[in-house]
Design an enzyme around this catalytic site. Structure first.
Site, short mmCIF file in Angstrom:
data_model
loop_
_atom_site.label_atom_id
_atom_site.label_comp_id
_atom_site.label_asym_id
_atom_site.label_seq_id
_atom_site.Cartn_x
_atom_site.Cartn_y
_atom_site.Cartn_z
N CYS A 137 0.85 -1.19 0.00
CA CYS A 137 0.00 0.00 0.00
C CYS A 137 0.89 1.24 0.00
O CYS A 137 1.79 1.35 0.84
CB CYS A 137 -0.88 -0.03 1.25
SG CYS A 137 -1.71 1.53 1.60
N CYS A 187 0.82 3.40 3.46
CA CYS A 187 1.45 3.05 4.73
C CYS A 187 2.53 1.97 4.59
O CYS A 187 3.10 1.54 5.58
CB CYS A 187 0.39 2.57 5.73
SG CYS A 187 -0.32 0.96 5.30
N CYS A 198 -6.87 -1.10 2.51
CA CYS A 198 -5.71 -1.50 3.29
C CYS A 198 -6.11 -1.66 4.75
O CYS A 198 -6.78 -0.80 5.32
CB CYS A 198 -4.63 -0.43 3.16
SG CYS A 198 -3.24 -0.69 4.29
N CYS A 255 -4.05 1.36 6.98
CA CYS A 255 -4.35 2.80 6.89
C CYS A 255 -5.75 3.07 6.34
O CYS A 255 -6.17 4.23 6.30
CB CYS A 255 -3.30 3.52 6.04
SG CYS A 255 -3.43 3.21 4.27
N CYS A 293 -9.43 -6.74 -7.96
CA CYS A 293 -9.17 -5.81 -9.05
C CYS A 293 -8.61 -4.53 -8.44
O CYS A 293 -9.33 -3.76 -7.82
CB CYS A 293 -10.49 -5.54 -9.77
SG CYS A 293 -10.36 -4.50 -11.21
ZN LIG Z 1 -2.15 1.28 3.81
#
Ligand SMILES: [Zn+2]
Length: 164
Positions: free
Chosen positions: A80, A83, A128, A131, A151
């Site tokens: 991600c 974060c 995520c 975060c 996706c």
């Molecule tokens: Zn994140």
């Protein structure tokens, strides 16, 4: 006609793209949860590019076939960009033909999901787990063994190749 109506609906609920950016479509953000990594909106805007902010924090969708990660074939993890948490592994990546980087499973416990009723569709949004950044959606038309298609917006992910 339909596209125009959806666009106006998106504007009406206050989810508006940054001026001059037109490559994404917008969906409302999932309901608020609490996450280990949090920032004020101004901080997110400083940490992320405008395009990353639109996807992660405003649930925009990048235009298909625009992510360099579509063609990423090396072994490694996709993290991600909000974060740096590893959220997908190259071991579950596959070519879905949709124009977005696709996986049949996330890294265990790395992501959360929420119902997304935007644009007149019933979809499951994926975020995520650390975060809360919006990453993409999950659908039921993926390959074995899960039958799932995660996706993802490539712009929300950073690839970290495994050391040789
Ligand atoms: Zn994140």
């Amino acid at each position: 006609m339909m596209t125009r109506r959806y666009f106006l609906t998106g504007s009406a609920i206050g989810v508006v793209a940054a001026a001059g950016s037109a490559w994404w479509t917008l969906a409302p953000r999932a309901a608020a949860e609490s996450f280990a990594v949090t920032h004020a909106e101004e901080e997110w805007r400083a940490l992320l590019t405008a395009d990353q902010y639109a996807v992660l924090r405003q649930s925009a969708t990048e235009r298909p076939y625009t992510s360099p990660l579509l063609h990423e074939k090396r072994r490694g993890n996709f993290a991600c960009v909000g974060c740096d948490l590893d959220v997908f592994s190259s071991t579950t990546k596959y070519e879905s033909g949709t124009g977005w980087p696709s996986f049949w499973a996330p890294i265990e416990t790395a992501v959360g999901t929420a119902r997304d009723l935007s644009f007149g569709m019933v979809r499951t949004a994926v975020h995520c787990g650390r975060c809360g950044g919006h990453l993409g959606h999950v659908f039921n038309d993926g390959p074995k063994p899960t039958g799932l298609r995660y996706c993802m917006n490539g712009i929300a992910l950073a690839f970290k190749p495994l050391a040789a």
